[in-house]
Design a protein around this motif. Structure first.
Motif: not given
Ligand code: DGY
Length: 320
Positions: A71-74, A231-233, A279-281, A291-293
């Motif tokens: 559930f996400g692009v990463g 993106s990612r920490g 907080p990662h929003i 749409a992601m779900r």
């Molecule tokens: C993603 O889609 O990867 C967002 O960062 C949620 O983790």
């Protein structure tokens, strides 16, 4: 024939869960890590947050697993090599969240430029008491945005930034960004860092991007420049960033992602004046999350019913 068994490790609305039940039997629903780990040995599929860790040793506990539907692009939560070796398809939800992440990035540029957080605090704490206001902001128009990673999200940011009058340059593996992006200048990483007033990160986290922005890269940036990370920490060397911010090597940072998440309560970045932390929003809107779900459910069901998923990062395992 019995239906495949799947762990649904996120909350799904009743309607979507009903749809899913037509082809798949959920072993459990909801984000309960202990229950997920207990169910893995029986599961044919798992739908989980793109932040749920699935390293090789966990995948080894799941001999029947055929699909991880993130559930996400990463997908840095998954050991991709181990998953591929085991014939597990790793699916993601690209595209549907690009607009939301790009909107947030632009929101951060405007928040930095117009000192929105400083001014909101001043209005609450200083205005009525006649204290001096924060310094003036600046116009994004005419400033240069440097985008590192010019995929779907990077491009969505570029289009929005151009609408604000910003010059856009980018770094990626290719130099020609194609139709519609002729005004975006391709630059090598170092030149982009030296040029940009705002540097924004839009790369996947993998071995090539881990620690991409470290002390050397931060030292190349202008002392007036800001770093934005949605993106990612772990794309940023966080210790080096703390030092650069404390020393004034760069002006500030706006971070929607940290490493680790959640941060330790005493993480210094949380208390720094020239840092905005969220907080990662990036994808956190009602429409985008819906749409992601849906896309994640479709990916899961597709693989488990022998069809092509919409987005799979290791398609070589399909049909094996
Ligand atoms: C993603 O889609 O990867 C967002 O960062 C949620 O983790």
């Amino acid at each position: 024939m019995s239906k495949p068994l799947a762990i649904i490790a996120i909350d799904l609305p009743a309607g979507l869960l009903e749809d899913l039940r037509r082809s798949v039997t959920p072993l459990l629903t909801g984000p309960d890590p202990a229950a997920v780990h207990a169910a893995l040995p029986r599961a044919h599929g798992i739908l989980c947050s793109a932040l749920f860790p699935l390293p090789a040793e966990v995948l080894a506990q799941a001999p029947n697993l055929r699909v991880i539907a993130n559930f996400g692009v990463g997908y840095n939560n998954v050991d991709l090599e181990a998953a591929t070796a085991r014939g597990i398809a790793v699916c993601t939800t690209p595209g549907v969240l690009s607009g939301a992440v790009a909107d947030l990035t632009i929101g951060l540029i405007l928040a930095i430029a117009r000192r929105l957080f400083d001014n909101a605090r001043y209005a609450r704490e200083g205005w009525a008491r006649g204290l001096p206001p924060p310094p003036l902001g600046w116009d994004p128009a005419g400033k240069t945005l440097g985008i590192i990673g010019f995929g779907r999200i990077g491009r969505a940011v570029a289009l929005r930034a151009q609408a604000l009058g910003m010059e856009v340059c980018f770094t990626d593996r290719f130099e020609d960004a194609g139709e519609g992006f002729e005004r975006c200048r391709s630059l090598p990483l170092d030149a982009l860092l030296e040029t940009a007033d705002v540097v924004s990160l839009h790369v996947n986290l993998d071995d090539s991007s881990r620690g991409l922005i470290g002390a050397r890269e931060l030292a190349l940036m202008k002392p007036t420049a800001w770093l934005i990370n949605t993106s990612r920490g772990a794309v940023v060397d966080q210790a080096a960033l703390r030092e650069a911010l404390a020393a004034g090597t760069i002006a500030g940072a706006a971070l929607d992602v940290l490493d680790p998440e959640p941060p330790a309560p005493d993480e210094p970045l949380l208390a720094m004046e020239n840092v905005i932390v969220l907080p990662h929003i990036g994808s956190a809107t009602v429409e985008t999350r819906a749409a992601m779900r849906e896309m994640a459910v479709r990916n899961l069901v597709a693989v488990l019913t022998g069809r092509q998923p919409a987005a799979c990062v290791n398609p070589e395992v399909l049909g094996r």
